[in-house]
Design an enzyme around this catalytic site. Structure first.
Site, PDB file in Angstrom:
ATOM      1  N   ARG A   1      -5.418   3.658   4.570  1.00 42.89           N
ATOM      2  CA  ARG A   1      -4.089   4.042   5.091  1.00 42.89           C
ATOM      3  C   ARG A   1      -3.489   2.975   6.009  1.00 42.89           C
ATOM      4  NH1 ARG A   1      -2.512   9.677   4.544  1.00 42.89           N
ATOM      5  NH2 ARG A   1      -3.953  10.512   3.035  1.00 42.89           N
TER       6      ARG A   1
ATOM      7  N   TYR B   1      -6.991  19.905  -5.255  1.00 40.23           N
ATOM      8  CA  TYR B   1      -5.579  20.000  -4.843  1.00 40.23           C
ATOM      9  C   TYR B   1      -4.755  20.805  -5.854  1.00 40.23           C
ATOM     10  CZ  TYR B   1      -5.369  16.979  -0.716  1.00 40.23           C
ATOM     11  OH  TYR B   1      -5.496  16.477   0.548  1.00 40.23           O
TER      12      TYR B   1
ATOM     13  N   ASP C   1      -0.124   7.378  -3.538  1.00 35.68           N
ATOM     14  CA  ASP C   1      -0.930   8.512  -3.091  1.00 35.68           C
ATOM     15  C   ASP C   1      -1.790   8.997  -4.247  1.00 35.68           C
ATOM     16  OD1 ASP C   1      -1.153  10.345  -0.617  1.00 35.68           O
ATOM     17  OD2 ASP C   1      -1.234  11.690  -2.325  1.00 35.68           O
TER      18      ASP C   1
ATOM     19  N   ARG D   1       2.249   5.751   8.607  1.00 37.72           N
ATOM     20  CA  ARG D   1       3.030   6.280   9.731  1.00 37.72           C
ATOM     21  C   ARG D   1       2.664   5.737  11.112  1.00 37.72           C
ATOM     22  NH1 ARG D   1       1.469  12.065   7.945  1.00 37.72           N
ATOM     23  NH2 ARG D   1      -0.240  10.712   7.268  1.00 37.72           N
TER      24      ARG D   1
ATOM     25  N   ARG E   1      10.593   5.007   6.263  1.00 38.30           N
ATOM     26  CA  ARG E   1      10.384   6.408   5.903  1.00 38.30           C
ATOM     27  C   ARG E   1      11.545   7.285   6.371  1.00 38.30           C
ATOM     28  NH1 ARG E   1       9.710  10.701   4.426  1.00 38.30           N
ATOM     29  NH2 ARG E   1       7.884  12.055   4.466  1.00 38.30           N
TER      30      ARG E   1
HETATM   31  O1  LIG Z   1      -3.852  14.931   5.591  1.00 34.28           O
HETATM   32  C1  LIG Z   1      -4.390  14.202   4.771  1.00 34.28           C
HETATM   33  O2  LIG Z   1      -4.887  13.072   5.024  1.00 34.28           O
HETATM   34  C2  LIG Z   1      -4.509  14.702   3.379  1.00 34.28           C
HETATM   35  C3  LIG Z   1      -3.295  15.146   2.737  1.00 34.28           C
HETATM   36  C4  LIG Z   1      -2.372  14.061   2.243  1.00 34.28           C
HETATM   37  C5  LIG Z   1      -2.561  13.280   1.055  1.00 34.28           C
HETATM   38  N1  LIG Z   1      -1.464  12.497   0.898  1.00 34.28           N
HETATM   39  C6  LIG Z   1      -0.619  12.690   1.947  1.00 34.28           C
HETATM   40  C7  LIG Z   1      -1.146  13.681   2.793  1.00 34.28           C
HETATM   41  C8  LIG Z   1      -0.472  14.205   4.031  1.00 34.28           C
HETATM   42  C9  LIG Z   1      -0.716  13.373   5.260  1.00 34.28           C
HETATM   43  O3  LIG Z   1      -1.346  12.298   5.198  1.00 34.28           O
HETATM   44  O4  LIG Z   1      -0.245  13.806   6.318  1.00 34.28           O
HETATM   45  C10 LIG Z   1       0.680  11.991   2.123  1.00 34.28           C
HETATM   46  C11 LIG Z   1       0.590  10.546   2.444  1.00 34.28           C
HETATM   47  N2  LIG Z   1      -0.043   9.601   1.670  1.00 34.28           N
HETATM   48  C12 LIG Z   1       0.076   8.377   2.250  1.00 34.28           C
HETATM   49  C13 LIG Z   1       0.894   8.517   3.418  1.00 34.28           C
HETATM   50  C14 LIG Z   1       1.279   7.409   4.343  1.00 34.28           C
HETATM   51  C15 LIG Z   1       0.600   7.577   5.668  1.00 34.28           C
HETATM   52  O5  LIG Z   1      -0.603   7.924   5.691  1.00 34.28           O
HETATM   53  O6  LIG Z   1       1.271   7.426   6.695  1.00 34.28           O
HETATM   54  C16 LIG Z   1       1.210   9.875   3.549  1.00 34.28           C
HETATM   55  C17 LIG Z   1       2.087  10.540   4.601  1.00 34.28           C
HETATM   56  C18 LIG Z   1       3.353  10.954   3.974  1.00 34.28           C
HETATM   57  C19 LIG Z   1       4.542  10.933   4.881  1.00 34.28           C
HETATM   58  O7  LIG Z   1       5.065   9.841   5.162  1.00 34.28           O
HETATM   59  O8  LIG Z   1       4.976  12.012   5.261  1.00 34.28           O
HETATM   60  C20 LIG Z   1      -0.417   7.095   1.699  1.00 34.28           C
HETATM   61  C21 LIG Z   1      -1.770   7.049   1.139  1.00 34.28           C
HETATM   62  N3  LIG Z   1      -2.494   8.067   0.553  1.00 34.28           N
HETATM   63  C22 LIG Z   1      -3.728   7.611   0.204  1.00 34.28           C
HETATM   64  C23 LIG Z   1      -3.764   6.220   0.479  1.00 34.28           C
HETATM   65  C24 LIG Z   1      -4.908   5.318   0.176  1.00 34.28           C
HETATM   66  C25 LIG Z   1      -5.724   4.987   1.389  1.00 34.28           C
HETATM   67  O9  LIG Z   1      -6.270   5.925   2.009  1.00 34.28           O
HETATM   68  O10 LIG Z   1      -5.776   3.802   1.779  1.00 34.28           O
HETATM   69  C26 LIG Z   1      -2.561   5.874   1.084  1.00 34.28           C
HETATM   70  C27 LIG Z   1      -2.131   4.566   1.724  1.00 34.28           C
HETATM   71  C28 LIG Z   1      -2.008   3.364   0.921  1.00 34.28           C
HETATM   72  C29 LIG Z   1      -1.638   2.174   1.771  1.00 34.28           C
HETATM   73  O11 LIG Z   1      -2.084   1.972   2.918  1.00 34.28           O
HETATM   74  O12 LIG Z   1      -0.875   1.369   1.218  1.00 34.28           O
HETATM   75  C30 LIG Z   1      -4.835   8.367  -0.396  1.00 34.28           C
HETATM   76  C31 LIG Z   1      -4.941   9.822  -0.156  1.00 34.28           C
HETATM   77  N4  LIG Z   1      -3.932  10.745  -0.138  1.00 34.28           N
HETATM   78  C32 LIG Z   1      -4.446  12.012   0.050  1.00 34.28           C
HETATM   79  C33 LIG Z   1      -5.854  11.898   0.103  1.00 34.28           C
HETATM   80  C34 LIG Z   1      -6.825  13.073   0.233  1.00 34.28           C
HETATM   81  C35 LIG Z   1      -7.290  13.223   1.638  1.00 34.28           C
HETATM   82  C36 LIG Z   1      -8.016  14.529   1.919  1.00 34.28           C
HETATM   83  O13 LIG Z   1      -7.622  15.564   1.385  1.00 34.28           O
HETATM   84  O14 LIG Z   1      -8.991  14.446   2.679  1.00 34.28           O
HETATM   85  C37 LIG Z   1      -6.161  10.540  -0.038  1.00 34.28           C
HETATM   86  C38 LIG Z   1      -7.516   9.899  -0.052  1.00 34.28           C
HETATM   87  C39 LIG Z   1      -8.156   9.883   1.313  1.00 34.28           C
HETATM   88  O15 LIG Z   1      -7.465   9.569   2.317  1.00 34.28           O
HETATM   89  O16 LIG Z   1      -9.351  10.211   1.393  1.00 34.28           O
HETATM   90  C40 LIG Z   1      -3.685  13.294   0.101  1.00 34.28           C
END
Ligand SMILES: O=C(O)CCc1c2[nH]c(c1CC(=O)O)Cc1[nH]c(c(CC(=O)O)c1CCC(=O)O)Cc1[nH]c(c(CC(=O)O)c1CCC(=O)O)Cc1[nH]c(c(CCC(=O)O)c1CC(=O)O)C2
Length: 355
Positions: free
Chosen positions: A24, A151, A73, A28, A37
């Site tokens: 990540r 999911y 994502d 944010r 964003r």
């Molecule tokens: O809360 C959580 O972390 C899980 C739910 C969630 C996901 N996408 C999400 C959210 C909402 C949030 O982040 O607030 C929604 C999400 N995905 C992402 C963002 C950006 C950020 O974190 O600020 C966001 C926030 C969205 C927003 O701006 O409102 C981007 C993202 N998702 C993901 C990645 C890959 C990475 O982690 O590097 C990346 C980043 C890639 C990069 O840096 O260019 C992968 C992802 N998305 C997701 C998961 C599952 C996580 C879990 O369930 O434990 C996973 C895998 C993981 O982190 O283990 C689902």
């Protein structure tokens, strides 16, 4: 390639300093991401290659990172399979119509035309590769089948995942059918990302821990294996070189030996594992990635540096890619990320020179 440290570490080649990237790392916690964003919703950024490229590069421009990860994502795969996914501010992902019973599998697109449905990710990768100009390698990624299935059934986050897990006990055959459909998409998706320019691929089995050893062996590991095998077979049949693959199965300490033999060059670790134990259990033929507690970024700077040094001393400097044990949180201070990266580089160079 100006900096191929992460690729060399993944392949088990010598590295003069430990490479680092942060799960990540685009997102944010960066004010420049929050600015982008504020103008565009989350999936619009993912679906617009110039925007996805722009935010992917933000952390690369700010920090001395050794890899970029394409901004996207894991939930773009359920979207490609025909499901609606919304990102609710402050709440996270929401599926208005989750899979309630196995009959709902019939609603999914079959087969999925991956280049049509996810071509925007491939375009973002190609554009980002050009804009990176070989500064650092670009990582592509996918969610693993069980995490995506959970999911699709839960319809969002869950602490117990009891709806999704109930399928594994009540409908094992249909669960395997769904997992297979997702696996087929993941393989084509990763191959497409690689063909578009991704130089390393990470598979996120973020919900591995909740399964426990028995369900993990039946419903997660076989598909994780199929993905590494399937990607490598498709690439070799197209006479393309394979790229290193990373498996990150969060909280799956019970599966570490199996994961280290599942066809991935790199095994990602969360912070609940001791580095020395992980090394002893995984052997000399895989690279380890991780595993600093993300919350260590809340510690005072001197404490953070001490934690980084302790982590490096335990992992050693070779066959190692430094990272957090899970994604960085939105309220973390970008200055601490700089401290983290610089401490990894300087202390690992010191360790190598002291040999
Ligand atoms: O809360 C959580 O972390 C899980 C739910 C969630 C996901 N996408 C999400 C959210 C909402 C949030 O982040 O607030 C929604 C999400 N995905 C992402 C963002 C950006 C950020 O974190 O600020 C966001 C926030 C969205 C927003 O701006 O409102 C981007 C993202 N998702 C993901 C990645 C890959 C990475 O982690 O590097 C990346 C980043 C890639 C990069 O840096 O260019 C992968 C992802 N998305 C997701 C998961 C599952 C996580 C879990 O369930 O434990 C996973 C895998 C993981 O982190 O283990 C689902």
């Amino acid at each position: 390639m100006k900096n191929d440290l992460a690729l060399r570490a993944a392949r088990g080649e010598k590295t003069e300093r430990v490479p680092v990237w942060v799960m990540r790392q685009a997102g944010r916690y960066l004010p420049e991401f929050r600015e982008t964003r504020a103008e565009h919703d989350f999936f619009t950024i993912c679906r617009t290659p110039v925007l996805a490229c722009k935010v992917t590069l933000q952390p690369i421009e700010r920090f001395d990172l050794d890899a970029a990860i394409i901004f996207s994502d894991i939930l773009v795969v359920p979207q490609a399979m025909g499901m609606v996914v919304e990102m609710l501010p402050g709440k996270g992902p929401h599926f208005p119509e989750p899979l309630n019973t196995p009959d709902d599998i019939g609603r999914l697109n079959k087969p999925v035309n991956v280049s049509q449905e996810l071509g925007y990710v491939f375009d973002a990768i190609t554009l980002t590769r050009h804009r990176l100009e070989g500064r650092v390698p670009l990582i592509g990624f996918t969610g693993a089948p069980w995490t995506l299935m959970s999911y699709m059934i839960e319809g969002g986050g869950s602490t117990t995942m009891s709806k999704a897990k109930s399928w594994l006990y009540r409908y094992p055959a249909e669960s395997h059918k769904l997992l297979q459909l997702i696996t087929d998409v993941c393989i084509d998706y990763l191959v497409g990302q690689m063909q578009a320019g991704a130089q390393m691929l990470q598979v996120f089995e973020s919900h591995a821990g909740i399964l426990g050893p028995g369900l993990f062996a039946k419903f997660s590991l076989p598909y994780i294996r199929q993905i590494s095998r399937g990607v490598k077979e498709k690439l070799s049949s197209r006479k393309l070189d394979t790229v290193p693959m990373i498996i990150f199965a969060k909280d799956a300490h019970f599966g570490l030996e199996d994961l280290s033999q599942s066809g991935y060059e790199v095994v990602g670790l969360d912070w609940t594992l001791r580095p020395q134990h992980a090394r002893a259990r995984t052997g000399a033929n895989v690279t380890l990635q991780g595993n600093l507690d993300p919350c260590a970024l809340y510690a005072p700077e001197v404490e953070l540096v001490a934690l980084v040094k302790a982590m490096l001393e335990k992992f050693g400097t070779q066959r190692y890619i430094a990272n957090l044990g899970h994604g960085i949180y939105p309220d973390m201070d970008p200055e601490r990320v700089k401290t983290l990266i610089d401490a990894i580089h300087s202390h690992s160079e010191y360790m190598n020179s002291a040999k």
